[in-house]
Design a protein around this motif. Structure first.
Motif, mmCIF file in Angstrom:
data_model
loop_
_atom_site.group_PDB
_atom_site.id
_atom_site.type_symbol
_atom_site.label_atom_id
_atom_site.label_comp_id
_atom_site.label_asym_id
_atom_site.label_seq_id
_atom_site.Cartn_x
_atom_site.Cartn_y
_atom_site.Cartn_z
ATOM 1 N N PHE B 40 -3.784 -0.175 5.233
ATOM 2 C CA PHE B 40 -2.326 -1.070 6.099
ATOM 3 C C PHE B 40 -1.576 -1.300 5.262
ATOM 4 O O PHE B 40 -0.367 -1.272 6.033
ATOM 5 C CB PHE B 40 -3.182 -1.617 7.234
ATOM 6 N N LEU B 43 0.233 0.557 2.848
ATOM 7 C CA LEU B 43 1.022 1.569 3.801
ATOM 8 C C LEU B 43 2.725 0.963 4.702
ATOM 9 O O LEU B 43 3.698 1.409 4.511
ATOM 10 C CB LEU B 43 0.110 2.028 5.108
ATOM 11 N N GLY B 44 2.458 -0.237 5.160
ATOM 12 C CA GLY B 44 3.240 -1.433 5.233
ATOM 13 C C GLY B 44 4.367 -1.207 4.516
ATOM 14 O O GLY B 44 5.525 -1.041 4.699
ATOM 15 N N ILE B 262 3.286 1.233 11.350
ATOM 16 C CA ILE B 262 0.973 2.068 11.216
ATOM 17 C C ILE B 262 1.575 3.430 11.889
ATOM 18 O O ILE B 262 0.823 4.393 11.392
ATOM 19 C CB ILE B 262 0.727 1.135 11.463
#
Lengths: 165, 358
Positions: B40, B43-44, B262
Protein backbone atom coordinates in the motif's frame (compact mmCIF):
# COMPACT_ATOMS: atom_id res chain seq x y z
CA UNK A 1 -11.03 -23.83 21.21
CA UNK A 2 -14.76 -24.30 21.42
CA UNK A 3 -15.99 -24.72 17.83
CA UNK A 4 -19.14 -22.71 18.49
CA UNK A 5 -17.16 -19.76 19.90
CA UNK A 6 -17.26 -17.73 16.62
CA UNK A 7 -21.02 -18.21 16.55
CA UNK A 8 -21.48 -16.89 20.08
CA UNK A 9 -19.20 -13.89 19.47
CA UNK A 10 -21.11 -13.04 16.29
CA UNK A 11 -24.50 -13.62 17.92
CA UNK A 12 -23.61 -11.35 20.86
CA UNK A 13 -22.45 -8.66 18.45
CA UNK A 14 -25.61 -8.90 16.35
CA UNK A 15 -27.91 -8.70 19.36
CA UNK A 16 -25.89 -5.80 20.78
CA UNK A 17 -25.95 -3.85 17.51
CA UNK A 18 -29.64 -4.59 16.99
CA UNK A 19 -30.35 -3.20 20.44
CA UNK A 20 -28.22 -0.14 19.72
CA UNK A 21 -30.26 0.52 16.57
CA UNK A 22 -33.25 1.12 18.83
CA UNK A 23 -31.44 2.74 21.74
CA UNK A 24 -29.06 5.24 20.09
CA UNK A 25 -30.23 8.83 20.12
CA UNK A 26 -29.02 9.99 16.73
CA UNK A 27 -30.81 8.45 13.72
CA UNK A 28 -27.58 8.28 11.71
CA UNK A 29 -25.97 6.23 14.48
CA UNK A 30 -28.95 3.87 14.34
CA UNK A 31 -28.42 3.28 10.65
CA UNK A 32 -24.70 2.69 11.15
CA UNK A 33 -25.47 0.16 13.88
CA UNK A 34 -27.95 -1.49 11.53
CA UNK A 35 -25.21 -1.80 8.91
CA UNK A 36 -22.96 -3.36 11.54
CA UNK A 37 -25.79 -5.73 12.43
CA UNK A 38 -26.06 -6.78 8.77
CA UNK A 39 -22.34 -7.49 8.74
CA UNK A 40 -22.59 -9.77 11.76
CA UNK A 41 -25.51 -11.60 10.12
CA UNK A 42 -23.34 -11.92 7.01
CA UNK A 43 -20.75 -13.49 9.29
CA UNK A 44 -23.32 -16.11 10.30
CA UNK A 45 -23.79 -16.97 6.61
CA UNK A 46 -20.04 -17.38 6.29
CA UNK A 47 -20.03 -19.75 9.28
CA UNK A 48 -22.57 -21.89 7.42
CA UNK A 49 -20.28 -21.84 4.36
CA UNK A 50 -22.84 -19.87 2.34
CA UNK A 51 -20.36 -17.44 0.80
CA UNK A 52 -22.62 -16.41 -2.06
CA UNK A 53 -25.41 -15.47 0.33
CA UNK A 54 -22.87 -13.47 2.37
CA UNK A 55 -21.72 -11.48 -0.64
CA UNK A 56 -25.24 -10.79 -1.85
CA UNK A 57 -26.34 -9.81 1.64
CA UNK A 58 -23.52 -7.27 1.92
CA UNK A 59 -24.01 -5.91 -1.61
CA UNK A 60 -27.78 -5.49 -1.33
CA UNK A 61 -28.30 -4.49 2.29
CA UNK A 62 -25.10 -2.83 3.47
CA UNK A 63 -24.07 -1.52 0.08
CA UNK A 64 -27.32 -0.34 -1.46
CA UNK A 65 -30.35 -0.16 0.81
CA UNK A 66 -28.55 1.19 3.87
CA UNK A 67 -26.74 3.76 1.76
CA UNK A 68 -30.13 5.06 0.64
CA UNK A 69 -31.26 5.15 4.29
CA UNK A 70 -28.13 7.12 5.19
CA UNK A 71 -28.77 9.50 2.29
CA UNK A 72 -32.23 10.42 3.43
CA UNK A 73 -31.37 10.62 7.11
CA UNK A 74 -28.36 12.84 6.49
CA UNK A 75 -30.44 15.23 4.48
CA UNK A 76 -33.47 15.61 6.68
CA UNK A 77 -31.09 16.33 9.57
CA UNK A 78 -33.36 15.54 12.51
CA UNK A 79 -33.02 17.74 15.57
CA UNK A 80 -34.40 17.47 19.06
CA UNK A 81 -36.68 20.51 18.52
CA UNK A 82 -38.11 19.23 15.26
CA UNK A 83 -38.86 15.79 16.63
CA UNK A 84 -42.62 15.34 16.86
CA UNK A 85 -43.75 14.69 20.42
CA UNK A 86 -46.06 11.76 20.85
CA UNK A 87 -48.60 11.64 23.65
CA UNK A 88 -48.28 9.05 26.40
CA UNK A 89 -51.38 7.26 25.11
CA UNK A 90 -49.71 6.73 21.72
CA UNK A 91 -46.49 5.56 23.35
CA UNK A 92 -48.39 3.04 25.45
CA UNK A 93 -50.34 1.81 22.44
CA UNK A 94 -47.13 1.40 20.44
CA UNK A 95 -45.51 -0.59 23.27
CA UNK A 96 -48.49 -2.93 23.55
CA UNK A 97 -48.68 -3.42 19.77
CA UNK A 98 -44.95 -4.18 19.52
CA UNK A 99 -45.22 -6.54 22.50
CA UNK A 100 -48.08 -8.39 20.80
CA UNK A 101 -45.98 -8.75 17.64
CA UNK A 102 -43.11 -10.16 19.71
CA UNK A 103 -45.54 -12.60 21.36
CA UNK A 104 -46.82 -13.79 17.98
CA UNK A 105 -43.29 -14.21 16.62
CA UNK A 106 -42.12 -16.14 19.67
CA UNK A 107 -45.25 -18.30 19.55
CA UNK A 108 -44.70 -18.99 15.86
CA UNK A 109 -41.08 -20.06 16.33
CA UNK A 110 -41.85 -22.16 19.41
CA UNK A 111 -43.79 -24.74 17.44
CA UNK A 112 -41.18 -24.93 14.69
CA UNK A 113 -39.21 -28.11 14.41
CA UNK A 114 -35.49 -27.95 15.12
CA UNK A 115 -33.40 -28.58 12.07
CA UNK A 116 -30.00 -30.23 12.39
CA UNK A 117 -27.11 -27.80 11.92
CA UNK A 118 -25.56 -27.78 8.46
CA UNK A 119 -22.00 -29.02 8.63
CA UNK A 120 -19.37 -26.42 7.87
CA UNK A 121 -17.88 -28.44 5.07
CA UNK A 122 -21.12 -28.83 3.12
CA UNK A 123 -21.30 -26.96 -0.16
CA UNK A 124 -25.03 -26.37 0.02
CA UNK A 125 -24.55 -22.58 -0.11
CA UNK A 126 -22.32 -22.42 -3.18
CA UNK A 127 -23.47 -20.52 -6.23
CA UNK A 128 -24.10 -23.53 -8.44
CA UNK A 129 -26.19 -25.36 -5.82
CA UNK A 130 -28.18 -22.24 -5.03
CA UNK A 131 -28.76 -21.60 -8.73
CA UNK A 132 -29.92 -25.16 -9.32
CA UNK A 133 -32.33 -24.95 -6.38
CA UNK A 134 -33.71 -21.57 -7.50
CA UNK A 135 -34.14 -22.46 -11.17
CA UNK A 136 -35.20 -26.06 -10.56
CA UNK A 137 -37.11 -26.82 -7.41
CA UNK A 138 -38.28 -23.28 -6.67
CA UNK A 139 -38.67 -21.94 -10.20
CA UNK A 140 -42.26 -20.71 -9.86
CA UNK A 141 -41.85 -18.82 -6.55
CA UNK A 142 -38.61 -17.34 -7.84
CA UNK A 143 -40.23 -16.00 -11.01
CA UNK A 144 -43.24 -14.74 -9.04
CA UNK A 145 -40.90 -12.79 -6.76
CA UNK A 146 -39.22 -11.23 -9.77
CA UNK A 147 -42.62 -10.09 -11.08
CA UNK A 148 -43.42 -8.67 -7.64
CA UNK A 149 -40.13 -6.74 -7.63
CA UNK A 150 -40.75 -5.45 -11.15
CA UNK A 151 -44.20 -4.23 -10.13
CA UNK A 152 -42.76 -2.52 -7.08
CA UNK A 153 -40.13 -0.84 -9.24
CA UNK A 154 -42.67 0.43 -11.76
CA UNK A 155 -44.81 1.67 -8.87
CA UNK A 156 -41.88 3.51 -7.32
CA UNK A 157 -41.08 5.19 -10.62
CA UNK A 158 -44.73 6.23 -11.01
CA UNK A 159 -44.82 7.69 -7.50
CA UNK A 160 -41.49 9.43 -8.01
CA UNK A 161 -42.66 11.20 -11.17
CA UNK A 162 -43.71 14.75 -10.43
CA UNK A 163 -45.96 15.58 -13.35
CA UNK A 164 -48.41 12.69 -13.18
CA UNK A 165 -51.96 13.83 -13.78
CA UNK B 1 13.79 -17.13 -13.68
CA UNK B 2 12.38 -15.02 -10.88
CA UNK B 3 9.05 -16.27 -9.58
CA UNK B 4 6.99 -15.21 -6.59
CA UNK B 5 5.47 -18.68 -6.39
CA UNK B 6 8.89 -20.26 -5.67
CA UNK B 7 9.69 -17.57 -3.10
CA UNK B 8 6.44 -18.26 -1.25
CA UNK B 9 6.92 -22.03 -1.27
CA UNK B 10 10.51 -21.66 0.01
CA UNK B 11 9.37 -19.41 2.86
CA UNK B 12 6.47 -21.72 3.69
CA UNK B 13 8.63 -24.85 3.70
CA UNK B 14 11.20 -23.13 5.92
CA UNK B 15 8.55 -21.92 8.37
CA UNK B 16 6.90 -25.31 8.59
CA UNK B 17 10.21 -27.02 9.28
CA UNK B 18 11.30 -24.57 11.99
CA UNK B 19 8.06 -23.68 13.79
CA UNK B 20 5.28 -25.77 15.23
CA UNK B 21 1.94 -25.89 13.45
CA UNK B 22 -0.18 -22.99 14.77
CA UNK B 23 2.83 -20.67 14.92
CA UNK B 24 3.84 -21.15 11.32
CA UNK B 25 0.30 -20.12 10.40
CA UNK B 26 0.43 -17.04 12.65
CA UNK B 27 3.79 -15.97 11.19
CA UNK B 28 2.41 -16.37 7.66
CA UNK B 29 -0.59 -14.19 8.59
CA UNK B 30 1.67 -11.48 10.03
CA UNK B 31 3.90 -11.60 6.97
CA UNK B 32 0.93 -11.25 4.64
CA UNK B 33 -0.30 -8.28 6.65
CA UNK B 34 3.09 -6.56 6.60
CA UNK B 35 3.45 -7.24 2.88
CA UNK B 36 -0.02 -5.78 2.21
CA UNK B 37 0.77 -2.62 4.18
CA UNK B 38 4.16 -2.28 2.46
CA UNK B 39 2.49 -2.73 -0.92
CA UNK B 40 0.00 0.00 0.00
CA UNK B 41 2.73 2.44 0.99
CA UNK B 42 4.78 1.78 -2.15
CA UNK B 43 1.71 1.90 -4.39
CA UNK B 44 0.59 5.18 -2.86
CA UNK B 45 3.98 6.79 -3.34
CA UNK B 46 4.52 5.47 -6.87
CA UNK B 47 1.00 6.20 -8.14
CA UNK B 48 1.02 9.79 -6.90
CA UNK B 49 4.43 10.28 -8.53
CA UNK B 50 3.18 8.65 -11.73
CA UNK B 51 0.07 10.83 -11.73
CA UNK B 52 2.11 14.01 -11.39
CA UNK B 53 4.60 12.98 -14.06
CA UNK B 54 1.89 11.88 -16.50
CA UNK B 55 -0.05 15.08 -15.90
CA UNK B 56 3.09 17.16 -16.37
CA UNK B 57 4.08 15.51 -19.64
CA UNK B 58 0.56 15.82 -21.01
CA UNK B 59 0.77 19.55 -20.34
CA UNK B 60 4.34 19.80 -21.70
CA UNK B 61 5.84 20.43 -18.26
CA UNK B 62 8.51 18.49 -16.39
CA UNK B 63 6.65 17.72 -13.17
CA UNK B 64 8.43 17.11 -9.85
CA UNK B 65 12.18 17.11 -10.50
CA UNK B 66 13.90 18.60 -7.42
CA UNK B 67 13.70 16.01 -4.64
CA UNK B 68 15.87 13.02 -5.47
CA UNK B 69 16.72 11.77 -8.96
CA UNK B 70 13.97 12.87 -11.39
CA UNK B 71 11.91 13.97 -8.39
CA UNK B 72 11.42 10.38 -7.23
CA UNK B 73 11.34 11.32 -3.55
CA UNK B 74 8.85 14.17 -4.00
CA UNK B 75 5.90 12.07 -2.80
CA UNK B 76 7.90 10.72 0.15
CA UNK B 77 8.61 14.31 1.18
CA UNK B 78 4.92 15.19 0.78
CA UNK B 79 3.92 12.24 2.95
CA UNK B 80 6.42 13.29 5.64
CA UNK B 81 4.88 16.75 5.58
CA UNK B 82 1.40 15.28 6.03
CA UNK B 83 2.55 13.09 8.92
CA UNK B 84 4.01 16.10 10.72
CA UNK B 85 0.81 18.13 10.34
CA UNK B 86 -1.74 18.37 13.11
CA UNK B 87 -4.83 16.20 12.59
CA UNK B 88 -7.63 18.61 13.44
CA UNK B 89 -11.08 17.47 14.50
CA UNK B 90 -13.67 20.23 14.01
CA UNK B 91 -15.63 21.35 17.07
CA UNK B 92 -19.09 20.51 15.78
CA UNK B 93 -18.02 17.17 14.37
CA UNK B 94 -19.22 13.79 15.53
CA UNK B 95 -15.78 12.93 16.95
CA UNK B 96 -15.97 9.14 16.89
CA UNK B 97 -17.38 8.80 13.37
CA UNK B 98 -15.09 11.57 12.08
CA UNK B 99 -12.02 9.67 13.23
CA UNK B 100 -13.37 6.26 12.22
CA UNK B 101 -14.28 7.20 8.63
CA UNK B 102 -10.76 7.28 7.07
CA UNK B 103 -10.02 3.87 8.53
CA UNK B 104 -13.31 2.46 7.19
CA UNK B 105 -12.37 3.59 3.68
CA UNK B 106 -8.84 2.24 4.08
CA UNK B 107 -9.90 -1.13 5.51
CA UNK B 108 -12.40 -1.60 2.68
CA UNK B 109 -9.62 -0.94 0.18
CA UNK B 110 -7.31 -3.38 1.98
CA UNK B 111 -9.88 -6.19 2.11
CA UNK B 112 -10.29 -6.16 -1.67
CA UNK B 113 -6.61 -7.03 -1.99
CA UNK B 114 -7.29 -10.58 -0.74
CA UNK B 115 -8.53 -12.30 -3.92
CA UNK B 116 -6.26 -10.49 -6.40
CA UNK B 117 -3.74 -12.78 -8.08
CA UNK B 118 -0.47 -10.87 -8.33
CA UNK B 119 1.37 -13.69 -10.08
CA UNK B 120 1.00 -17.36 -10.93
CA UNK B 121 -0.25 -19.11 -7.74
CA UNK B 122 0.44 -15.97 -5.74
CA UNK B 123 -2.81 -14.94 -4.11
CA UNK B 124 -3.81 -14.28 -0.49
CA UNK B 125 -7.22 -15.93 -0.54
CA UNK B 126 -8.71 -17.69 -3.57
CA UNK B 127 -12.30 -17.38 -2.33
CA UNK B 128 -14.90 -19.27 -4.35
CA UNK B 129 -17.04 -16.17 -4.91
CA UNK B 130 -14.00 -14.08 -6.02
CA UNK B 131 -15.42 -11.22 -8.07
CA UNK B 132 -18.63 -11.03 -6.00
CA UNK B 133 -16.50 -10.59 -2.89
CA UNK B 134 -14.78 -7.66 -4.59
CA UNK B 135 -18.15 -6.10 -5.43
CA UNK B 136 -19.41 -6.64 -1.87
CA UNK B 137 -16.41 -5.12 -0.14
CA UNK B 138 -16.08 -2.20 -2.53
CA UNK B 139 -19.66 -1.21 -1.73
CA UNK B 140 -18.65 -0.82 1.92
CA UNK B 141 -16.32 2.07 1.10
CA UNK B 142 -19.41 4.18 0.34
CA UNK B 143 -20.44 3.97 3.99
CA UNK B 144 -17.05 5.32 5.06
CA UNK B 145 -17.37 8.22 2.63
CA UNK B 146 -20.90 9.06 3.82
CA UNK B 147 -19.71 8.85 7.44
CA UNK B 148 -16.86 11.26 6.69
CA UNK B 149 -19.17 13.70 4.95
CA UNK B 150 -21.88 13.68 7.58
CA UNK B 151 -19.70 13.70 10.68
CA UNK B 152 -17.67 16.71 9.47
CA UNK B 153 -20.68 18.93 10.14
CA UNK B 154 -19.96 20.94 7.01
CA UNK B 155 -22.35 21.39 4.11
CA UNK B 156 -19.62 21.10 1.47
CA UNK B 157 -18.52 17.81 2.97
CA UNK B 158 -22.07 16.51 3.09
CA UNK B 159 -22.80 17.51 -0.51
CA UNK B 160 -19.50 16.03 -1.66
CA UNK B 161 -20.17 12.79 0.19
CA UNK B 162 -23.68 12.62 -1.26
CA UNK B 163 -22.44 13.12 -4.81
CA UNK B 164 -19.64 10.66 -4.31
CA UNK B 165 -21.93 8.00 -2.85
CA UNK B 166 -24.61 8.46 -5.53
CA UNK B 167 -21.93 8.10 -8.16
CA UNK B 168 -20.36 4.99 -6.64
CA UNK B 169 -23.69 3.25 -6.00
CA UNK B 170 -24.96 3.85 -9.52
CA UNK B 171 -21.77 3.06 -11.42
CA UNK B 172 -21.28 -0.09 -9.39
CA UNK B 173 -24.21 -1.54 -11.37
CA UNK B 174 -22.60 -1.30 -14.77
CA UNK B 175 -19.21 -2.34 -13.39
CA UNK B 176 -20.88 -5.42 -11.90
CA UNK B 177 -22.75 -6.21 -15.13
CA UNK B 178 -19.61 -5.99 -17.24
CA UNK B 179 -17.78 -8.27 -14.80
CA UNK B 180 -20.74 -10.67 -15.03
CA UNK B 181 -20.21 -10.90 -18.80
CA UNK B 182 -16.82 -12.49 -18.16
CA UNK B 183 -18.22 -14.64 -15.34
CA UNK B 184 -20.71 -16.09 -17.84
CA UNK B 185 -18.01 -16.75 -20.41
CA UNK B 186 -15.58 -18.39 -18.00
CA UNK B 187 -18.30 -20.11 -15.97
CA UNK B 188 -16.83 -19.33 -12.57
CA UNK B 189 -16.67 -16.55 -10.00
CA UNK B 190 -13.31 -17.70 -8.72
CA UNK B 191 -10.43 -15.42 -9.75
CA UNK B 192 -8.03 -18.31 -10.43
CA UNK B 193 -10.60 -20.06 -12.65
CA UNK B 194 -11.22 -16.86 -14.57
CA UNK B 195 -7.48 -16.46 -15.20
CA UNK B 196 -7.04 -20.12 -16.16
CA UNK B 197 -9.89 -19.83 -18.67
CA UNK B 198 -7.73 -17.26 -20.50
CA UNK B 199 -4.77 -19.57 -21.02
CA UNK B 200 -5.57 -19.83 -24.75
CA UNK B 201 -6.19 -16.12 -25.20
CA UNK B 202 -7.36 -13.19 -23.15
CA UNK B 203 -11.09 -12.59 -23.02
CA UNK B 204 -10.78 -9.23 -24.70
CA UNK B 205 -9.30 -11.00 -27.74
CA UNK B 206 -11.37 -14.18 -27.86
CA UNK B 207 -14.62 -12.58 -26.65
CA UNK B 208 -15.13 -10.46 -29.79
CA UNK B 209 -17.08 -7.17 -29.75
CA UNK B 210 -19.40 -7.87 -26.75
CA UNK B 211 -16.41 -8.26 -24.43
CA UNK B 212 -14.80 -5.13 -25.83
CA UNK B 213 -18.04 -3.25 -25.06
CA UNK B 214 -18.03 -4.73 -21.55
CA UNK B 215 -14.39 -3.66 -21.14
CA UNK B 216 -15.12 -0.07 -22.19
CA UNK B 217 -18.13 0.09 -19.84
CA UNK B 218 -15.98 -1.34 -17.06
CA UNK B 219 -13.22 1.24 -17.53
CA UNK B 220 -15.76 4.08 -17.52
CA UNK B 221 -17.37 2.65 -14.39
CA UNK B 222 -14.02 2.30 -12.61
CA UNK B 223 -13.13 5.89 -13.45
CA UNK B 224 -16.46 7.01 -12.02
CA UNK B 225 -16.26 4.78 -8.96
CA UNK B 226 -12.88 6.17 -8.01
CA UNK B 227 -14.25 9.71 -8.38
CA UNK B 228 -11.67 10.70 -10.94
CA UNK B 229 -11.93 13.27 -13.70
CA UNK B 230 -14.07 13.51 -15.81
CA UNK B 231 -16.31 12.21 -13.02
CA UNK B 232 -14.68 14.10 -10.15
CA UNK B 233 -17.80 16.07 -9.19
CA UNK B 234 -17.47 14.78 -5.67
CA UNK B 235 -14.45 16.96 -5.14
CA UNK B 236 -15.02 19.63 -7.75
CA UNK B 237 -12.73 22.28 -6.26
CA UNK B 238 -14.54 25.20 -7.83
CA UNK B 239 -17.90 24.12 -6.37
CA UNK B 240 -17.28 22.15 -3.20
CA UNK B 241 -13.77 23.11 -1.96
CA UNK B 242 -12.65 19.49 -1.56
CA UNK B 243 -15.71 17.29 -1.25
CA UNK B 244 -16.16 14.88 1.60
CA UNK B 245 -12.64 15.32 2.97
CA UNK B 246 -12.77 19.12 3.26
CA UNK B 247 -12.40 19.04 7.05
CA UNK B 248 -9.69 16.41 7.18
CA UNK B 249 -6.05 17.29 7.64
CA UNK B 250 -2.72 15.62 8.32
CA UNK B 251 -2.56 11.86 8.32
CA UNK B 252 -6.32 11.34 8.20
CA UNK B 253 -6.45 13.26 4.94
CA UNK B 254 -3.49 11.23 3.72
CA UNK B 255 -5.44 8.04 4.39
CA UNK B 256 -8.30 9.20 2.14
CA UNK B 257 -5.80 10.26 -0.48
CA UNK B 258 -4.04 6.91 -0.28
CA UNK B 259 -7.31 4.96 -0.38
CA UNK B 260 -8.26 6.81 -3.55
CA UNK B 261 -5.09 5.69 -5.34
CA UNK B 262 -5.35 2.18 -3.93
CA UNK B 263 -8.89 1.98 -5.30
CA UNK B 264 -7.63 3.00 -8.73
CA UNK B 265 -5.02 0.26 -8.52
CA UNK B 266 -7.58 -2.32 -7.40
CA UNK B 267 -10.08 -1.35 -10.09
CA UNK B 268 -7.39 -1.62 -12.75
CA UNK B 269 -6.08 -4.88 -11.27
CA UNK B 270 -9.56 -6.41 -11.47
CA UNK B 271 -9.92 -5.12 -15.03
CA UNK B 272 -6.53 -6.58 -15.96
CA UNK B 273 -7.43 -9.87 -14.30
CA UNK B 274 -10.77 -10.47 -15.94
CA UNK B 275 -10.33 -8.85 -19.35
CA UNK B 276 -6.58 -8.94 -20.01
CA UNK B 277 -5.78 -12.33 -18.52
CA UNK B 278 -4.17 -11.36 -15.20
CA UNK B 279 -0.69 -12.88 -15.07
CA UNK B 280 -1.24 -14.88 -18.29
CA UNK B 281 1.44 -14.02 -20.86
CA UNK B 282 0.48 -12.91 -24.36
CA UNK B 283 0.39 -15.80 -26.79
CA UNK B 284 -0.26 -15.93 -30.52
CA UNK B 285 -1.70 -19.18 -31.85
CA UNK B 286 1.08 -21.50 -33.04
CA UNK B 287 4.06 -19.17 -32.91
CA UNK B 288 6.08 -21.45 -30.61
CA UNK B 289 9.22 -19.29 -30.46
CA UNK B 290 7.27 -16.12 -29.76
CA UNK B 291 5.19 -17.85 -27.07
CA UNK B 292 8.33 -19.14 -25.35
CA UNK B 293 9.83 -15.66 -25.25
CA UNK B 294 6.58 -14.37 -23.74
CA UNK B 295 6.57 -17.20 -21.17
CA UNK B 296 10.07 -16.21 -20.09
CA UNK B 297 8.80 -12.86 -18.75
CA UNK B 298 7.78 -13.44 -15.07
CA UNK B 299 4.04 -13.65 -14.47
CA UNK B 300 4.21 -10.89 -11.84
CA UNK B 301 5.61 -8.50 -14.45
CA UNK B 302 2.76 -9.34 -16.81
CA UNK B 303 0.22 -8.55 -14.13
CA UNK B 304 1.89 -5.31 -13.03
CA UNK B 305 2.41 -4.25 -16.63
CA UNK B 306 -1.26 -4.69 -17.56
CA UNK B 307 -2.42 -2.96 -14.41
CA UNK B 308 -0.09 0.02 -14.90
CA UNK B 309 -1.25 0.29 -18.51
CA UNK B 310 -4.88 0.55 -17.35
CA UNK B 311 -3.91 3.08 -14.66
CA UNK B 312 -2.15 5.14 -17.34
CA UNK B 313 -5.33 4.97 -19.43
CA UNK B 314 -7.34 6.36 -16.52
CA UNK B 315 -4.80 9.10 -15.91
CA UNK B 316 -4.95 9.94 -19.61
CA UNK B 317 -8.76 10.41 -19.35
CA UNK B 318 -8.22 13.09 -16.75
CA UNK B 319 -6.46 15.40 -19.18
CA UNK B 320 -8.65 14.53 -22.15
CA UNK B 321 -12.27 14.97 -21.07
CA UNK B 322 -13.91 17.96 -19.35
CA UNK B 323 -15.83 17.41 -16.12
CA UNK B 324 -19.47 16.30 -16.42
CA UNK B 325 -22.43 17.93 -14.68
CA UNK B 326 -24.35 15.91 -12.08
CA UNK B 327 -27.33 15.35 -14.36
CA UNK B 328 -25.09 14.35 -17.28
CA UNK B 329 -23.27 11.95 -14.99
CA UNK B 330 -26.45 10.22 -13.85
CA UNK B 331 -27.93 10.25 -17.37
CA UNK B 332 -24.82 8.59 -18.74
CA UNK B 333 -25.12 5.76 -16.23
CA UNK B 334 -28.85 5.14 -16.10
CA UNK B 335 -29.86 5.96 -19.67
CA UNK B 336 -26.84 4.73 -21.62
CA UNK B 337 -24.36 2.51 -19.78
CA UNK B 338 -26.88 0.41 -17.84
CA UNK B 339 -29.13 -0.49 -20.82
CA UNK B 340 -26.07 -1.08 -23.00
CA UNK B 341 -24.49 -3.42 -20.48
CA UNK B 342 -27.77 -5.27 -19.91
CA UNK B 343 -28.26 -5.93 -23.62
CA UNK B 344 -24.58 -6.75 -23.86
CA UNK B 345 -24.98 -9.29 -21.06
CA UNK B 346 -27.73 -11.02 -23.03
CA UNK B 347 -25.55 -11.10 -26.15
CA UNK B 348 -22.66 -12.55 -24.13
CA UNK B 349 -24.96 -15.21 -22.68
CA UNK B 350 -26.09 -16.15 -26.19
CA UNK B 351 -22.45 -16.27 -27.26
CA UNK B 352 -21.55 -18.53 -24.34
CA UNK B 353 -24.46 -20.90 -25.02
CA UNK B 354 -23.77 -21.14 -28.75
CA UNK B 355 -20.01 -21.37 -28.18
CA UNK B 356 -19.21 -18.53 -30.58
CA UNK B 357 -16.21 -17.38 -28.59
CA UNK B 358 -12.85 -18.85 -29.56
Amino acid sequence: MNPSLPFFVLATLSVFSALMVVLSRKPVHSVLYLIFCFFTIGGHYLLLNAQFLFAVHIIVYAGAIMVLFLFTLMFINMNKELEPHKSNLLKGAATIAAGCLLLVLVAATKGAETLPAISKTSDIGTVSNLGKALYGQYLLPFELISILLLTAMVGAVMLGKKDVE
Amino acid sequence: MFSLEKLVSIIQAWLQSTLRDPWAYVVVCVMVGVAAIALFAILGLMLVYMERKVAAHMQIRLGPNRVGPMGLFQTTADTLKLVMKEGLTPDGADKFLFNLAPFMVMIAAMLILAPIAFAKNFQIWDISIGVLYVAAVSSVAVIGILMAGWSSNNKYSLLGAMRSAAQIVSYELSAGLSILAIVILSGSLKISDIINSQADGWWIIKGHIPVIIAFIVFIIAVTAETNRAPFDLAEAESELTAGFHTEYSGMKFALFFLAEYINIFIGCAIGATIFLGGWMPFHIGNWEAFNHVMDFIPSSLWFIGKTVFLIFLIMWFRWTFPRLRVDQLLNLEWKYLLPISMVNLLVVTLMAIMGWHL
